[in-house]
Structure formats: structure tokens, C-alpha cells
Design a protein around this motif. Structure first.
Motif, short mmCIF file in Angstrom:
data_model
loop_
_atom_site.label_atom_id
_atom_site.label_comp_id
_atom_site.label_asym_id
_atom_site.label_seq_id
_atom_site.Cartn_x
_atom_site.Cartn_y
_atom_site.Cartn_z
N HIS A 539 0.85 -1.18 0.00
CA HIS A 539 0.00 0.00 0.00
C HIS A 539 0.89 1.23 0.00
CE1 HIS A 539 -3.03 3.00 1.16
NE2 HIS A 539 -3.93 2.12 0.69
N HIS A 540 0.56 2.17 -0.86
CA HIS A 540 1.45 3.31 -1.06
C HIS A 540 1.53 4.23 0.16
CE1 HIS A 540 -2.45 5.09 -1.87
NE2 HIS A 540 -1.92 6.29 -1.95
N VAL A 541 0.60 4.12 1.09
CA VAL A 541 0.62 4.95 2.29
C VAL A 541 0.95 4.13 3.54
CG1 VAL A 541 -0.74 6.43 3.83
CG2 VAL A 541 -1.01 6.63 1.34
N ARG A 542 0.28 3.01 3.68
CA ARG A 542 0.40 2.23 4.92
C ARG A 542 1.67 1.37 4.98
NH1 ARG A 542 -5.32 1.61 3.99
NH2 ARG A 542 -4.99 -0.45 3.06
N ASN A 543 2.33 1.14 3.85
CA ASN A 543 3.51 0.29 3.86
C ASN A 543 4.65 0.97 3.07
OD1 ASN A 543 5.37 -1.82 3.90
ND2 ASN A 543 3.81 -3.39 3.59
N PRO A 544 5.28 1.97 3.68
CA PRO A 544 6.34 2.71 2.95
C PRO A 544 7.54 1.84 2.59
CG PRO A 544 6.30 3.33 5.27
CD PRO A 544 5.08 2.50 5.04
N ALA A 545 7.80 0.80 3.37
CA ALA A 545 8.96 -0.06 3.06
C ALA A 545 8.74 -0.79 1.74
CB ALA A 545 9.19 -1.06 4.19
N GLN A 546 7.55 -1.36 1.54
CA GLN A 546 7.27 -2.05 0.28
C GLN A 546 7.20 -1.07 -0.88
OE1 GLN A 546 7.57 -5.02 -0.16
NE2 GLN A 546 6.60 -6.35 1.32
N LEU A 547 6.68 0.12 -0.63
CA LEU A 547 6.63 1.14 -1.68
C LEU A 547 8.04 1.47 -2.15
CD1 LEU A 547 5.01 3.30 -3.31
CD2 LEU A 547 5.39 4.84 -1.38
N ASP A 548 8.94 1.68 -1.22
CA ASP A 548 10.31 2.03 -1.57
C ASP A 548 10.99 0.88 -2.30
OD1 ASP A 548 12.62 4.02 -1.07
OD2 ASP A 548 13.43 2.11 -0.37
N LYS A 549 10.76 -0.35 -1.83
CA LYS A 549 11.36 -1.50 -2.49
C LYS A 549 10.84 -1.66 -3.90
CE LYS A 549 12.53 -6.35 -1.65
NZ LYS A 549 12.46 -6.74 -3.04
N PHE A 550 9.53 -1.48 -4.10
CA PHE A 550 8.95 -1.58 -5.44
C PHE A 550 9.55 -0.54 -6.37
CE2 PHE A 550 5.35 -0.09 -8.23
CZ PHE A 550 5.48 -1.10 -9.17
N ARG A 551 9.69 0.67 -5.90
CA ARG A 551 10.24 1.73 -6.76
C ARG A 551 11.67 1.40 -7.18
NH1 ARG A 551 10.04 5.56 -3.35
NH2 ARG A 551 8.02 6.48 -3.91
N LYS A 552 12.48 0.95 -6.23
CA LYS A 552 13.88 0.66 -6.55
C LYS A 552 14.02 -0.59 -7.41
CE LYS A 552 16.12 3.02 -2.70
NZ LYS A 552 16.98 3.83 -3.61
N ASP A 553 13.21 -1.62 -7.11
CA ASP A 553 13.24 -2.82 -7.94
C ASP A 553 12.85 -2.49 -9.38
OD1 ASP A 553 13.97 -4.38 -5.82
OD2 ASP A 553 12.01 -5.28 -5.49
N LEU A 554 11.83 -1.68 -9.54
CA LEU A 554 11.35 -1.35 -10.88
C LEU A 554 12.38 -0.53 -11.65
CD1 LEU A 554 9.07 -1.55 -12.92
CD2 LEU A 554 8.00 0.47 -11.86
N GLU A 555 13.04 0.37 -10.98
CA GLU A 555 14.08 1.16 -11.66
C GLU A 555 15.21 0.26 -12.15
OE1 GLU A 555 17.13 4.92 -10.83
OE2 GLU A 555 15.66 4.33 -9.31
N ARG A 556 15.65 -0.65 -11.28
CA ARG A 556 16.70 -1.59 -11.69
C ARG A 556 16.20 -2.46 -12.84
NH1 ARG A 556 21.73 -3.77 -12.57
NH2 ARG A 556 21.68 -6.03 -12.32
N TYR A 557 14.99 -2.94 -12.73
CA TYR A 557 14.40 -3.82 -13.74
C TYR A 557 14.34 -3.14 -15.11
CZ TYR A 557 10.54 -6.25 -16.17
OH TYR A 557 9.75 -6.90 -17.08
N LEU A 558 13.94 -1.88 -15.13
CA LEU A 558 13.78 -1.17 -16.41
C LEU A 558 15.11 -0.85 -17.07
CD1 LEU A 558 10.94 1.33 -15.40
CD2 LEU A 558 10.70 -0.68 -16.87
N THR A 559 16.16 -0.72 -16.29
CA THR A 559 17.42 -0.23 -16.85
C THR A 559 18.52 -1.29 -16.94
OG1 THR A 559 18.12 0.51 -14.64
CG2 THR A 559 16.96 2.10 -16.02
N ARG A 560 18.31 -2.47 -16.36
CA ARG A 560 19.35 -3.49 -16.40
C ARG A 560 19.47 -4.08 -17.81
NH1 ARG A 560 16.22 -8.25 -12.89
NH2 ARG A 560 14.79 -8.91 -14.56
#
Length: 897
Positions: A539-560
Motif C-alpha cells: 500500500h502506497h501509504v500504509r507500507n512505505p517499506a514495500q513502496l520504496d522496495k517496489f520503486r527501486k526494484d522497478l528502476e533496476r528492472y527497467l534499466t538493467r
């Protein structure tokens, strides 16, 4: 298309860094792509005219043969404990083949927290033992101080064995020794080879064997009671890679191995293959060395000087012109997806990284969204804004238009940006709760079939409509029974196999707050060589840890980096046989792995047996060849070759045991056993692996009269690692582990490279509030302290300290209540311990960034004083598992039976 790039002489370039994402900097001028061939088996790339080929077994015949060969086994031993591996049907993510079904000459181109969160309030982990190790202790295991000569005599007089190997055999009393962890993270053992061979050998970060001394026979391997297998990270990011362009790629005429540093030159005109021992002619072109610009020194060619090389392949290695980079994003836009808030983050991250995605001027991109209907987007460059096309017939999905749904990214970039900006708002008010995931994937398959490419699927709930719909199978009261670890339907597997045949890889991002049957959904990625990402309770508000992990995983995924339409084969010395593969792939012809997409974050494992005696050779070699198309449209072959010594003494087998590689291979085997049999069988088999190996060592090698639980130094961490495995989400018992989380943990064990798996199994724990620069690493613009590793037990935590735990994809920082306030202010920006927010997430800890730079992986996030920290203290007793000391007593009891 590559014929134009050939020159009269060979060319070689040493890149100081990896090629740009997707491959080399040049691009192809071919704009059209022919239909994807049905099979890569038909291509005999690089074979010699008139060479005899043994007919291959058809997949149908192989399946029947396998089905007839499966034996019912009541024993709890893992597969490697049998004298001859039994052929078996491959389960999701692994494949077992019949040995010698197809000769190796077929070319690649064919194809819960612990009780009590307190400090040292728990029982001591050990009853007795020597004084704790001091920081200056040089050894990686605290050994009994038996004299070297006494040990050598007890081991049968190992004359000529290097001191390092004798040290690896030194007996360790596990029940007495408190300090088994090395001061620094454990490194791979070095094989006992000559200096020249060591220098030329493949990096253990790429290619690693469970035994760095290969037993001479299967009988000797059986006596050791250790598994023989390989762990491979074939497409990993490299800082230096020799890239070779040559008219002739030199290969053995018999087994088709690529020439490598471990072949032998009989003279300037003949070389002997190190795998099958055939003598081959040296081509005239190979006599010229493009590096030294000299003639007549084939042994100095870069192919013979480097164990990892990459060839620019000729048209012989193609069935069609290389495909462009094609990316299709399939997005869940149901009410559940909108409420979770992933769409905004996903679209924003895509916008920020559009220009960094691997590709060239031919790169294509498309978007499909779905709820109860399927939405396509016309992005033709002539339009002023994107046009949505809705298909409501989900029982018979069709493509509304074929020429403007996958568009050239360069030509339609502004329309793509406009769509990504508008998408989150387009469905903001939706009340549609259904999910037609299966039909959306069918649409993606039809859209991508002409070219192949990568499908990125984002899903937030159980599919509820159309083909592939699923029902909830999780009962919280029955989690301990571990039912439903396999798929509920074969729809997703069949679709994945269709995708693999058309060179389409499907990557799954599951962002769900409820059960979504990942066991079924994961099949679409497992069999198409895709990746799986899971964010429970997202959840983008209630779970900031998962939000941050998703954002960083996706950035790596798109550019690797990414490789398209790839195949991989592993060859080995005559007498050795590969019989089981682990990872995400489809086996197209018994031993050729079809990888529609390949990425630098995926690992593979294989199990091996010894079919014929290796008594006539002193070295065993393994070679992995990965044929792929780069995102720049170049057909490339990356080749890795590993060389290891062959030994005839059981003591040498133990001396060369790689405990981390053994643990990772056993984890893969245990996952398969969990799915094919039961979780309890898999757990028992892991315990038996420890019991059997230590029992065999005690009875056959260690003749010293010692009481207690004795292990060779090379395996002194084996019981600890197995206990840690038993406490992982994938394999632990109890009702605290949700079914989807267990399945995802299983998927990670099957697909992550060794270094990542080991950090998941046994994280590195450091005290970081009192670090010094002594022994620190100096990397570019930062100094990386080297604090000592700590055992994973609450006994090592203090109220005055701060402790950093490196779990690979996430760091946990635990701060004691009496920790120095200056440290808390400088590192966290909080005045004192009481002001630290619960489960705080930080991205700005400089010293943590240095740690991750030194480790060589991308940081997801840092969680401060997080409750998950305690579940990794594997040496302490947990909800339903032994403490480490209790586990050792259990193993000793089993050995004594």
C-alpha cells in the motif's frame, strides 16, 4: 546482417566496463523481423559439413520415457544420496533429463520472531567451550589445536597435499567451538591448481561447483555423501569482458565445446579438446593474434587466455534477423489496484527511465490495461493523443489493430509520455473489482508473437474472470500442512510454454494485500524464463517499506541489461553427466535451456553425476555457453569455462567442499521435494544431508579418537546453514507463514545467484556504532569499514550498540536503547532513541550505501528497528525450530543411532 561486420582478421576488444544495457554500442539497420521460428532445434549453427549427427529424442518420446522411469521412493534421502540419479519428470522451475538421451554435440543455436525480543535473556547457545575468539584470531574456524603432523598421520599421510587443504580437513568439535564464523564474509575455496590455471580459471561469482575437488568415481562421491552440482550466474554484470569478432569461432568437431584456456596444443596446428579429448585442427585464421598482431601463436589468442569471453556471432547462429527490443506493459487497473496506489508509482518510474531502457532506434513499446475488460492503446505517431480501444469479449480476445499498439519508442515518445501521465487519473474513480488476467495475457501473447520480447505484468489480486480464473485455496488454520504449493490450473504453464516458443518472456510483479495464488500465477514466469517480484501487504501509504522496495526494484528492472531469444547449454568433461536443472526456463531439447529473456540478476543450478571413471584425467572442466540477442540487435555468445582437479582420496573430496555452494544446491533440491512430496520430507532430507556427511567423515576420514560432533573445517558451517535454511519462509513449519509468501521464497531460492541466496539464508550481522578505519576498503569516493561478522543470536546484541544486518535486498538497522546519542543524531537525524519512528525507512544512510557498493548489489531500502530483524537470528530458538545448539545435539543423536 553480421557478414558486413566481418573483417579479414579477427578483432578483439577489452571493455573496461560492461557493454551498455543490452550489448554493444552499434545498432543494426534491419527494420523488419521475420516470424519467430517454431524450434531452435533445426539450426546446426557452426557445424562442419557432412558431420554425422545422432537423431534427437522428441519431447513426446522423452516425456513418455521419463514417465515410465519414475520410481516410487519412500526414503527421505535427497536425490544425490542414491547411487544413480533416477530420471523424473521436471517440476516447475526444474528439469530432469535422461543421461545420454542426446549427445552433447547439438549446437546451442538450435534452439516468526523468536520467543522474547530481549537482549541476552535467552539461554546461552552452548553449554561449554573454549574462550571466545579475539579479533586478531586469523582462522575462519576455531579448531582444536591438533598438531599438523599428528593430523596428517591421522588422515592417512596426505603427502604432497597443500597446507590449505590439510587445514580444510582439520577436525572441529561443533559442540565445543563457539566462534565458527569467519571475521569477514566467507569466500569461495580456491581449487588446488597450478598458478597458471588458477589465474585463467572462471570467477566463482560466475561459475561455482559444490566440490572444488572432483571425485574420481561415483562410488567415491557416494562415500562422501555430498551433492555434486554447479551454480551458474551466466549473464551477470561484469567490469571487464573480452569481446571477440572473428570469421571463425573455434570449436571442437566432436562435442562442439568452444576453445578455452584449458585445451592443450599438441603443436601450432593441432589442439586437444579438454572435454572430450578429440584432437582438432587449428584454423589458419586462428594463427593470427589480433592483440599482439603476431602470427603463429594460437595459444596467446584471447579465447585461450580468458575463461569468460563473448563472441559476436555470425549468421550461422541465427534462424532469423535479430529481433529489436520490444517491451509490453500489462497493467491491472481494477479498484483493488487503484486503492493500493501502485499505478502512480509505476507510471512515474517508467517516465523517469524511458530513456534508460536498453535498446536502439528499433525499440518498440506498448501498453495494455485490464479489469473486467481489456484496454489497448493506439500510440501511432500521427495521433495527437493516445486512443483507447476496449475489448469486452474476454472469452475470445482479439487484437483490434496490429500496426499501432506496439510502436517505435523514439517516434512515439511524446504519446507514450502523455499516456503514462494520464493513466493513474483515468481509472481513479473505478469501482470495477473483477480481474480478467488470463484474457489480458492471451492478448499480450497475440500482440507479441510476431516479434518476441518482454511482457511486464502488474497484478494485485486473484484473477476472477475468463480463462485462468482462480479460487482462494489458503486456509490460515492449515498453513502448517503446506498444501497447494503447486498450481491449481495448467493454464498459466501452457501459456508460458506458448510464449517461450515465440521468444516472449513474462515478468510478474504481484502487489497484493490478500492471497493471490502465486503458486499458479508464477508458472507464467517460470516456464518463460521470466522474473517474479512480490510485495505482500503493498500500500502506497500504509507500507512505505514495500513502496520504496517496489520503486527501486522497478528502476533496476527497467534499466538493467537484457538478452532476447536466448538458449544456454552446459557441457562437461567426458564421464560427467548433468541430470537436473534448476531455475526459470523451458527445456527445449533435453539439455538445451530456452530463455526467451535473460537478465543479469538470474542464477541457475544443475545436479551432476559421474557416469564413467575419471581415473585417466587429472582435471575436469565445465563450460556454459549462452547464445542471445542483445538489445542493440547483435547476436552474441557468452562462454564461461571452469577447471577443477580430479582426486582419488575421500579426504581430498572433503577438503574441497564448498559449503555455500552445497547449501544453495540443497535448497533447490529441497524446494523440489516440498512440491513433489511434502514439506516434512524436504526438511527431513536436509537434516539427513548433514547427518550423512558428518557421519561419513567421522567413519572414513577422521581417525582421531574424539568425542562430540566432529566436522572437517571445510564443512564446519554446514549444520548452521542447514538450520538457517529450515527457518526460512520457504521451508519452515508453523502457521505464521502465508502461502503466497512461502511460494515466493521458494521461487527466490530457485532463481537467485549464490551470493544473494546466502544472504537470504544467513545474513551478515555487524556492529556499526563503533567502527574504525582499520582494515577499511577505499572505494572511489567512500571508505568502507570492515567490522567483524557476528553470530546471528540475540546473545550478540547489546543495549549500547547499533547492529546492521545485510539480507541482500534489504538492510535492517537495530538500535539499542542505550546507544550513543551522538551516533543516533549523526546517522538517523533523531535526537535520541525514543524519537526514532517505529519501522522507519531510510535511503540516506551514507555508511550503508558504502556497504552495498562494496558488496556489488543494488540497495532496496534500510529498515530501522524493524521487527523482521529478529526472525533472522537463526541461532536462537524460534516458533517451531531448534536453537543451533539443540540442532547440533539432534544431529549428534542421529549419527549415534
Amino acid at each position: 546482417m553480421f557478414r558486413d561486420e566481418k573483417s579479414s582478421s579477427s578483432q578483439v576488444s577489452l571493455h573496461c566496463s560492461d557493454p551498455p544495457p543490452g550489448g554493444d554500442s552499434s545498432s543494426t539497420t534491419t527494420d523488419s523481423v521475420s516470424p519467430v521460428p517454431n524450434s531452435y532445434d533445426s539450426l546446426e549453427g557452426g557445424s562442419y559439413p557432412g558431420e554425422h549427427r545422432t537423431p534427437k529424442t522428441s519431447s513426446t518420446t522423452l516425456t513418455k520415457h521419463l514417465a515410465q522411469s519414475v520410481l516410487t521412493r519412500s526414503t527421505l534421502w535427497l536425490t544425490f544420496l542414491s547411487s544413480q540419479p533416477q530420471p523424473q519428470m521436471h517440476s516447475a522451475g526444474s528439469h530432469t533429463k535422461l543421461c545420454s538421451s542426446v549427445p552433447p554435440s547439438v549446437d546451442e543455436a538450435k534452439q516468526a520472531p523468536p520467543f522474547g525480543y530481549g537482549y541476552p535473556s535467552m539461554q546461552p547457545a552452548y553449554q561449554q567451550g573454549p574462550p571466545p575468539r579475539t579479533d586478531s584470531s586469523p582462522s575462519h574456524c576455531g579448531y582444536n589445536q591438533t598438531g599438523m603432523s599428528q593430523l596428517s598421520a591421522a588422515l592417512g599421510g596426505l603427502s604432497g597435499v597443500p597446507e590449505l587443504e590439510v587445514e580444510a580437513l582439520r577436525p572441529v568439535n561443533l559442540l565445543q567451538e563457539r566462534n565458527l564464523l569467519p571475521l569477514r564474509p566467507l569466500e569461495a575455496p580456491e581449487p588446488h591448481l597450478s598458478a597458471d590455471l588458477k589465474k585463467a580459471n572462471c570467477s566463482p561469482n560466475t561459475f561455482r561447483c559444490t566440490l572444488t575437488n572432483i571425485p574420481q568415481s561415483q562410488a567415491l562421491l557416494n562415500k562422501a555423501r555430498l551433492p555434486l552440482g554447479l551454480l551458474l550466474h551466466p549473464f551477470r554484470d561484469l567490469s571487464q569482458l573480452p569481446v571477440i569478432t572473428s570469421n571463425t569461432i573455434v570449436r571442437c568437431r566432436s562435442c562442439r565445446a568452444y576453445i578455452n584456456p584449458f585445451v592443450s596444443f599438441l603443436d601450432q596446428r593441432r589442439w586437444k579438446c579438454n572435454l572430450c579429448y578429440r584432437v582438432n585442427d587449428v584454423p589458419d585464421e586462428f594463427m593470427y593474434n589480433p592483440v599482439t598482431r603476431s602470427y603463429g601463436e594460437p595459444h596467446k589468442r584471447p579465447e585461450v587466455q580468458n575463461s569468460t569471453v563473448e563472441f559476436i556471432a555470425s549468421s550461422d547462429y541465427m534462424l532469423r534477423p535479430p529481433q529489436p527490443a520490444v517491451y509490453l506493459f500489462v497493467l491491472d487497473v481494477s479498484h483493488n489496484a487503484v486503492e493500493a496506489g501502485y499505478l502512480q508509482v509505476c507510471c512515474q518510474t517508467l517516465l523517469e527511465n524511458l530513456d534508460r531502457m536498453p535498446g536502439d532506434t528499433r525499440t518498440r513499446v506498448g501498453f495494455v490495461t485490464f479489469d473486467s475488460t481489456i484496454h489497448f492503446y493506439n500510440l501511432h505517431e500521427s495521433l495527437s493523443q493516445p486512443q483507447m480501444l476496449v475489448v469486452s469479449d474476454i472469452d475470445d480476445v482479439f487484437i483490434p489493430t496490429h500496426d499501432s499498439l506496439l510502436v517505435n519508442l523514439k517516434e512515439s515518445k511524446e504519446l507514450v509520455r502523455g499516456l503514462l501521465t494520464a493513466l493513474p487519473g483515468m481509472f481513479f474513480q473505478t469501482r470495477e473489482t473483477h480481474s480478467a488476467l488470463g484474457p489480458a495475457l492471451q492478448a499480450a501473447y497475440k500482440l507479441m508473437s510476431p516479434t518476441g520480447g518482454r511482457v511486464s505484468l502488474f497484478q494485485t489480486q486473484l484473477p476472477t474472470l475468463g480463462h485462468g480464473l482462480l479460487q482462494s485455496r489458503e486456509d490460515p488454520n492449515q498453513r502448517s500442512t503446506t498444501k497447494h504449493l503447486g498450481p491449481a490450473t495448467d493454464f498459466y504453464k501452457k501459456l508460458a510454454l506458448d510464449c517461450s516458443g515465440q521468444q516472449i518472456g513474462v515478468d510478474l510483479f504481484l502487489l497484493s494485500s490478500q492471497y493471490s495464488d502465486l503458486a499458479s500465477l508464477a508458472c507464467v514466469s517460470k516456464y518463460s524464463a521470466g522474473s517474479i517480484f512480490y510485495y505482500p501487504s503493498f500500500h502506497h501509504v500504509r507500507n512505505p517499506a514495500q513502496l520504496d522496495k517496489f520503486r527501486k526494484d522497478l528502476e533496476r528492472y527497467l534499466t538493467r541489461k537484457i538478452g532476447f531469444e536466448a538458449v544456454m547449454r552446459i557441457r562437461c568433461t567426458k564421464g560427467l553427466s548433468i541430470h537436473t536443472f534448476h531455475g526459470n526456463f523451458f527445456v527445449r531439447s533435453t539439455d538445451l535451456l530456452s530463455l526467451a529473456n535473460v537478465n543479469p540478476d538470474s542464477g541457475f543450478a544443475v545436479q551432476m553425476s559421474i557416469e564413467e571413471s575419471l581415473a585417466d584425467t587429472s582435471l575436469a572442466c565445465f563450460q556454459a555457453a549462452l547464445l542471445y540477442t542483445s538489445s542493440k540487435g547483435k547476436r552474441r555468445i557468452r562462454v564461461h569455462t571452469l577447471c577443477l582437479p580430479v582426486v582419488s582420496q575421500l579426504s581430498d573430496v572433503y577438503a574441497g567442499a564448498d559449503v555455500q555452494a552445497i547449501t544453495c544446491l540443497l535448497a533447490n533440491m529441497a524446494i523440489d521435494r516440498s512440491i513433489s512430496s511434502s514439506l516434512s520430507d524436504a526438511r527431513d532430507a536436509l537434516v539427513n544431508a548433514v547427518v550423512d556427511s558428518l557421519s561419513a567423515y567421522k567413519s572414513t576420514v577422521s581417525n582421531l579418537q574424539q568425542s562430540g560432533l566432529i566436522a572437517p573445517a571445510s564443512l564446519c558451517l554446514f549444520p548452521l546453514y542447514v538450520l538457517a535454511l529450515l527457518k526460512q519462509k520457504a521451508l519452515r513449519t508453523g502457521t505464521s507463514t502465508r502461502l503466497d509468501e512461502r511460494v515466493f521464497a521458494m521461487c527466490e531460492f530457485k532463481t537467485q545467484p549464490l551470493q544473494q541466496v546466502m544472504r537470504m539464508v544467513h545474513p551478515n550481522l555487524y556492529r556499526v556504532d563503533a567502527m574504525s578505519d582499520q582494515g577499511a576498503l577505499h572505494l572511489s569516493d567512500c571508505v568502507v569499514p570492515q567490522p567483524h561478522l557476528l553470530h546471528l543470536t540475540a546473545e550478540k546484541l547489546t543495549r549500547e550498540g547499533a547492529f546492521l544486518m545485510d539480507c541482500g535486498s534489504v538492510f535492517y538497522l537495530w538500535i539499542g536503547k542505550c546507544c550513543n546519542q551522538m551516533f543516533i543524531r549523526e546517522v538517523l537525524g533523531c535526537p535520541n532513541h525514543a524519537s526514532i519512528p517505529p519501522n522507519m525507512v531510510s535511503e540516506t544512510l551514507a555508511f550503508v550505501r558504502c556497504f552495498q557498493d562494496a558488496a556489488g548489489f543494488s540497495l532496496a531500502c534500510v529498515l530501522i528497528i524493524h521487527t523482521s530483524f529478529f526472525q533472522y537470528l537463526v541461532e536462537d530458538r524460534s516458533e517451531s525450530a531448534f536453537s543451533y545448539y539443540e540442532f547440533l545435539l539432534h544431529v549428534q543423536q542421529q549419527i549415534s543411532k
